[in-house]
Design an enzyme around this catalytic site. Structure first.
Site, PDB file in Angstrom:
ATOM      1  N   CYS A   1      -6.769   6.041   6.976  1.00 62.06           N
ATOM      2  CA  CYS A   1      -5.937   4.948   6.198  1.00 62.06           C
ATOM      3  C   CYS A   1      -4.945   4.094   7.043  1.00 62.06           C
ATOM      4  CB  CYS A   1      -5.225   5.503   5.069  1.00 62.06           C
ATOM      5  SG  CYS A   1      -4.273   4.165   4.137  1.00 62.06           S
ATOM      6  N   GLY A   2      -5.112   3.019   7.616  1.00 61.76           N
ATOM      7  CA  GLY A   2      -4.229   2.130   8.685  1.00 61.76           C
ATOM      8  C   GLY A   2      -2.835   2.164   8.000  1.00 61.76           C
ATOM      9  N   ASN A   3      -2.496   1.654   6.781  1.00 61.74           N
ATOM     10  CA  ASN A   3      -1.258   1.369   6.298  1.00 61.74           C
ATOM     11  C   ASN A   3      -0.728   2.883   6.031  1.00 61.74           C
ATOM     12  OD1 ASN A   3      -0.808  -1.239   6.062  1.00 61.74           O
ATOM     13  ND2 ASN A   3      -2.149  -1.483   4.368  1.00 61.74           N
TER      14      ASN A   3
ATOM     15  N   CYS B   1      -4.750  -3.156   2.726  1.00 57.81           N
ATOM     16  CA  CYS B   1      -5.613  -2.227   3.315  1.00 57.81           C
ATOM     17  C   CYS B   1      -5.681  -2.193   4.908  1.00 57.81           C
ATOM     18  CB  CYS B   1      -6.995  -2.199   2.609  1.00 57.81           C
ATOM     19  SG  CYS B   1      -8.163  -0.767   3.651  1.00 57.81           S
TER      20      CYS B   1
ATOM     21  N   ASN C   1       0.842  -1.196   0.129  1.00 62.41           N
ATOM     22  CA  ASN C   1      -0.108   0.047   0.153  1.00 62.41           C
ATOM     23  C   ASN C   1       0.842   1.094   0.200  1.00 62.41           C
ATOM     24  OD1 ASN C   1      -2.861   0.650   2.052  1.00 62.41           O
ATOM     25  ND2 ASN C   1      -2.589   1.054  -0.090  1.00 62.41           N
TER      26      ASN C   1
ATOM     27  N   THR D   1      -7.293  -0.709   7.444  1.00 57.15           N
ATOM     28  CA  THR D   1      -8.236  -0.552   8.193  1.00 57.15           C
ATOM     29  C   THR D   1      -9.368  -1.726   7.570  1.00 57.15           C
ATOM     30  OG1 THR D   1      -9.134   1.071   6.277  1.00 57.15           O
ATOM     31  CG2 THR D   1      -8.368   2.033   8.456  1.00 57.15           C
TER      32      THR D   1
ATOM     33  N   ASN E   1      -7.057  10.264  -0.769  1.00 53.70           N
ATOM     34  CA  ASN E   1      -7.170   9.112  -1.702  1.00 53.70           C
ATOM     35  C   ASN E   1      -6.421   9.464  -3.036  1.00 53.70           C
ATOM     36  OD1 ASN E   1      -8.003   6.830  -0.300  1.00 53.70           O
ATOM     37  ND2 ASN E   1     -10.366   7.750  -0.688  1.00 53.70           N
TER      38      ASN E   1
END
Length: 258
Positions: free
Chosen positions: A73-75, A197, A13, A199, A64
């Site tokens: 966004c987790g990553n 992803c 990611n 999340t 985005n």
């Protein structure tokens, strides 16, 4: 004008990272979309600004690849932890603000750990689950996840009932014999499958526990771009102390004319 940028990735990611502590980045949908374009720009799933914050080590502002500011966004969060540490903005343990509130981060050698928000509501439907892990996620458990047409099926679910205009990220998850998970995700805003992803991985792990498909609270998850893990605690059907763990690395840095 020349823009200094950095490229980071977490499990494939990838993100354009900007040190925007002086708030000089000219935010525009068109510019961000062009910078993220893989043919005419740098190429990335999203763009992240690191800004000063009065109440924490820094602030994360995430866009985005379509150029629109988005939910957590987790990553990307794990990448900005590594980025902030590389810039000496923060030590190995840090706090930062994002659109969904305060996060804690830990740099543990090759592993970057991000504390996600608590998950207090999980919709458990017959064929899918839905929850917000910082971003909205639809989770379906499938057999032979490698055979799923993620783009076609994910796009239809992302725009269909009950999500419609707001849309949802869509995850297809297979439970493996060792109780690990394999996941593929269609991301809204990117409007395609991504290699990972964060999340969504978090949502998948919690979903597997809710469905009694796993009996542990420390779950390994294999995405197309790499291996991550999620650990959490359950408190009266609320999920707290949720951590997303995995690698995040700098790919390169450079300047681009904007």
């Amino acid at each position: 004008m020349k823009l200094k940028f950095y490229k980071y990735q977490g499990a494939g990611n990838d993100f354009v990272m900007i040190d925007d502590r002086e708030k000089t980045f000219p935010i525009s949908t068109e510019l961000i979309n062009r910078l993220c374009d893989r043919n005419f720009g740098i190429g990335a799933d999203g763009l992240i600004l690191l800004q000063n914050d009065e109440n924490s080590d820094f602030r994360m502002v995430y866009f985005n690849s379509d150029g629109n500011e988005s939910t957590m966004c987790g990553n990307g969060g794990r990448c900005i932890i590594r980025f902030a540490n590389d810039l000496d903005v923060a030590n190995d343990k840090m706090t930062f603000n994002a659109i969904d509130g305060l996060h804690h981060g830990i740099v543990d050698q090759e592993v970057i750990r991000l504390q996600m928000i608590d998950v207090n509501e999980v919709e458990d439907h017959d064929k899918y689950l839905f929850m917000n892990t910082g971003s909205p996620h639809h989770v379906e458990f499938v057999e032979n996840v490698e055979d799923i047409n993620v783009y076609k099926k994910g796009k239809a679910i992302r725009n269909g009932a009950p999500y419609f205009e707001k849309g949802s990220n869509v995850n297809f998850v297979e439970v493996m014999p060792d109780s690990s998970l394999t996941i593929r995700t269609y991301e809204r805003g990117v409007e395609d499958e991504t290699l990972a992803c964060g999340t969504g991985i978090t949502a998948a792990a919690i979903s597997a526990y809710v469905k009694n498909l796993v009996d542990k609270k420390d779950i390994k998850v294999k995405a197309m771009g790499g291996d991550l893990s999620v650990n959490f605690e359950e408190n009266n059907h609320n999920f707290v102390n949720v951590w997303l763990n995995g690698p995040a690395v700098k790919v390169f840095e450079g300047e681009i004319e904007i």
